[in-house]
Design an enzyme around this catalytic site. Structure first.
Site, PDB file in Angstrom:
ATOM      1  CG  HIS A   1      45.583  41.756  31.916  1.00  0.00           C
ATOM      2  ND1 HIS A   1      45.412  42.418  30.721  1.00  0.00           N
ATOM      3  CD2 HIS A   1      44.749  40.704  31.885  1.00  0.00           C
ATOM      4  CE1 HIS A   1      44.508  41.792  30.010  1.00  0.00           C
ATOM      5  NE2 HIS A   1      44.087  40.742  30.688  1.00  0.00           N
ATOM      6  CE  LYS A   2      47.614  41.997  40.135  1.00  0.00           C
ATOM      7  NZ  LYS A   2      47.694  41.284  41.413  1.00  0.00           N
TER       8      LYS A   2
ATOM      9  CG  PHE B   1      43.029  43.740  34.539  1.00  0.00           C
ATOM     10  CD1 PHE B   1      43.997  44.728  34.494  1.00  0.00           C
ATOM     11  CD2 PHE B   1      42.835  43.053  35.739  1.00  0.00           C
ATOM     12  CE1 PHE B   1      44.758  45.038  35.610  1.00  0.00           C
ATOM     13  CE2 PHE B   1      43.603  43.348  36.865  1.00  0.00           C
ATOM     14  CZ  PHE B   1      44.570  44.342  36.800  1.00  0.00           C
ATOM     15  N   GLY B   2      39.700  43.797  34.806  1.00  0.00           N
ATOM     16  CA  GLY B   2      38.973  43.976  36.066  1.00  0.00           C
ATOM     17  C   GLY B   2      37.918  45.069  35.999  1.00  0.00           C
ATOM     18  CE1 TYR B   3      34.676  44.971  40.523  1.00  0.00           C
ATOM     19  CE2 TYR B   3      36.989  44.425  40.938  1.00  0.00           C
ATOM     20  CZ  TYR B   3      35.640  44.177  41.139  1.00  0.00           C
ATOM     21  OH  TYR B   3      35.258  43.138  41.946  1.00  0.00           O
TER      22      TYR B   3
ATOM     23  CG  HIS C   1      46.046  50.590  41.852  1.00  0.00           C
ATOM     24  ND1 HIS C   1      45.692  50.878  40.549  1.00  0.00           N
ATOM     25  CD2 HIS C   1      45.746  49.275  42.026  1.00  0.00           C
ATOM     26  CE1 HIS C   1      45.181  49.795  39.989  1.00  0.00           C
ATOM     27  NE2 HIS C   1      45.211  48.810  40.867  1.00  0.00           N
ATOM     28  NE  ARG C   2      48.929  46.551  38.286  1.00  0.00           N
ATOM     29  CZ  ARG C   2      47.663  46.417  38.684  1.00  0.00           C
ATOM     30  NH1 ARG C   2      47.402  45.990  39.891  1.00  0.00           N
ATOM     31  NH2 ARG C   2      46.669  46.704  37.874  1.00  0.00           N
TER      32      ARG C   2
ATOM     33  CG  ASN D   1      51.005  32.153  37.722  1.00  0.00           C
ATOM     34  OD1 ASN D   1      52.055  32.081  37.087  1.00  0.00           O
ATOM     35  ND2 ASN D   1      50.755  31.403  38.786  1.00  0.00           N
TER      36      ASN D   1
ATOM     37  CG  ASP E   1      46.517  41.028  47.109  1.00  0.00           C
ATOM     38  OD1 ASP E   1      46.359  40.143  46.244  1.00  0.00           O
ATOM     39  OD2 ASP E   1      45.626  41.311  47.930  1.00  0.00           O
TER      40      ASP E   1
HETATM   41  P1  IMP Z   1      44.888  40.304  42.833  1.00  0.00           P
HETATM   42  O1  IMP Z   1      45.324  39.648  41.573  1.00  0.00           O
HETATM   43  O2  IMP Z   1      44.676  39.396  43.967  1.00  0.00           O
HETATM   44  O3  IMP Z   1      45.747  41.503  43.157  1.00  0.00           O
HETATM   45  O4  IMP Z   1      43.413  40.825  42.548  1.00  0.00           O
HETATM   46  C1  IMP Z   1      43.247  42.045  42.032  1.00  0.00           C
HETATM   47  C2  IMP Z   1      41.809  42.229  41.595  1.00  0.00           C
HETATM   48  O5  IMP Z   1      41.477  43.583  41.900  1.00  0.00           O
HETATM   49  C3  IMP Z   1      41.660  42.070  40.095  1.00  0.00           C
HETATM   50  O6  IMP Z   1      41.213  40.802  39.725  1.00  0.00           O
HETATM   51  C4  IMP Z   1      40.645  43.145  39.765  1.00  0.00           C
HETATM   52  O7  IMP Z   1      39.351  42.670  40.011  1.00  0.00           O
HETATM   53  C5  IMP Z   1      40.972  44.238  40.775  1.00  0.00           C
HETATM   54  N1  IMP Z   1      42.019  45.143  40.235  1.00  0.00           N
HETATM   55  C6  IMP Z   1      43.272  45.334  40.712  1.00  0.00           C
HETATM   56  N2  IMP Z   1      43.953  46.224  39.965  1.00  0.00           N
HETATM   57  C7  IMP Z   1      43.104  46.612  39.000  1.00  0.00           C
HETATM   58  C8  IMP Z   1      43.243  47.513  37.906  1.00  0.00           C
HETATM   59  O8  IMP Z   1      44.288  48.142  37.647  1.00  0.00           O
HETATM   60  N3  IMP Z   1      42.161  47.633  37.131  1.00  0.00           N
HETATM   61  C9  IMP Z   1      40.996  46.973  37.346  1.00  0.00           C
HETATM   62  N4  IMP Z   1      40.827  46.104  38.330  1.00  0.00           N
HETATM   63  C10 IMP Z   1      41.873  45.921  39.171  1.00  0.00           C
END
Ligand code: IMP
Length: 191
Positions: A11-12, A148-150, A176-177, A8, A68
């Site tokens: 961004h992904k 997003f995220g880090y 990585h993705r 959900n 993940d």
């Molecule tokens: P997931 O949705 O359980 O895979 O959690 C992934 C978490 O890892 C995200 O909420 C971010 O905190 C971090 N993360 C994963 N991929 C990225 C990225 O491409 N950029 C920045 N943070 C990422």
């Protein structure tokens, strides 16, 4: 081929759609009528992505994949890793996660880190996993507004910009993705 993407995270979805192009018809959870809270309770990225894909496959009977991902920091023994999204608590605040990360890295010279992603594909009941890694370093200030995220504190190896300073077209081929999806695409092309 129709494939459901079991996430959900908006961004992904955007990133993955851009990487996959129109070779595959990506369907979202919403489109298959799945509004469940998908369980994500495993201690590893491999386990979590399998759990998410398995949930959708078992309950909705559609070929699907889930990813993940997380940030693994060398000097922190691989933390926050599988707990990246909720590093600073269940509210899953990107800003607070970064704040905690920088606080934990204060005074530490080794800033090496990697993002890691694991995709689990379930195709006609068969399970396949694909891993992608991008190495880089954590800087001690936030730079850029994208991603997003880090992303604002992660500078990938061989670059001067953070992921947040890159466009999706710059980030996706090296992320990585991106790497894990490239493996998925190659696998699908050969099946
Ligand atoms: P997931 O949705 O359980 O895979 O959690 C992934 C978490 O890892 C995200 O909420 C971010 O905190 C971090 N993360 C994963 N991929 C990225 C990225 O491409 N950029 C920045 N943070 C990422």
């Amino acid at each position: 081929m129709k494939l459901c993407l079991a996430t959900n995270n908006r961004h992904k979805i955007e990133e993955l759609q851009a990487i996959l192009g129109n070779k595959f018809e990506l369907v979202t959870l919403e489109e298959i009528g799945c509004f469940d809270e998908i369980p994500e309770t495993q201690p590893t990225m491999e386990g979590n992505s399998l759990q998410k894909a398995q949930f959708v496959y078992d309950n909705y009977g559609i070929n699907c994949f889930a990813d993940d991902s997380g940030l693994e920091v060398d000097a922190l023994g691989g933390e926050p890793g599988v707990y990246s999204a909720r590093y600073a608590g269940e509210e899953r605040s990107h800003a607070k996660n970064i704040e905690k990360l920088l606080a934990n890295l204060e005074g530490i010279e080794n800033r090496s880190a990697q993002f890691r992603a694991v995709i689990t594909l379930i195709l006609d009941g068969k399970i396949n996993q694909f891993e992608g890694i991008v190495r880089g370093k954590i800087i001690d200030e936030l730079r850029g507004n994208g991603g997003f995220g880090y992303d604002p504190v992660f500078v990938p190896e061989g670059f001067d910009k953070t992921f947040a300073e890159m466009t999706m077209d710059e980030k996706n081929p090296i992320s990585h993705r991106g790497h894990s999806v490239a493996k998925l695409v190659e696998f699908l092309a050969n099946t």
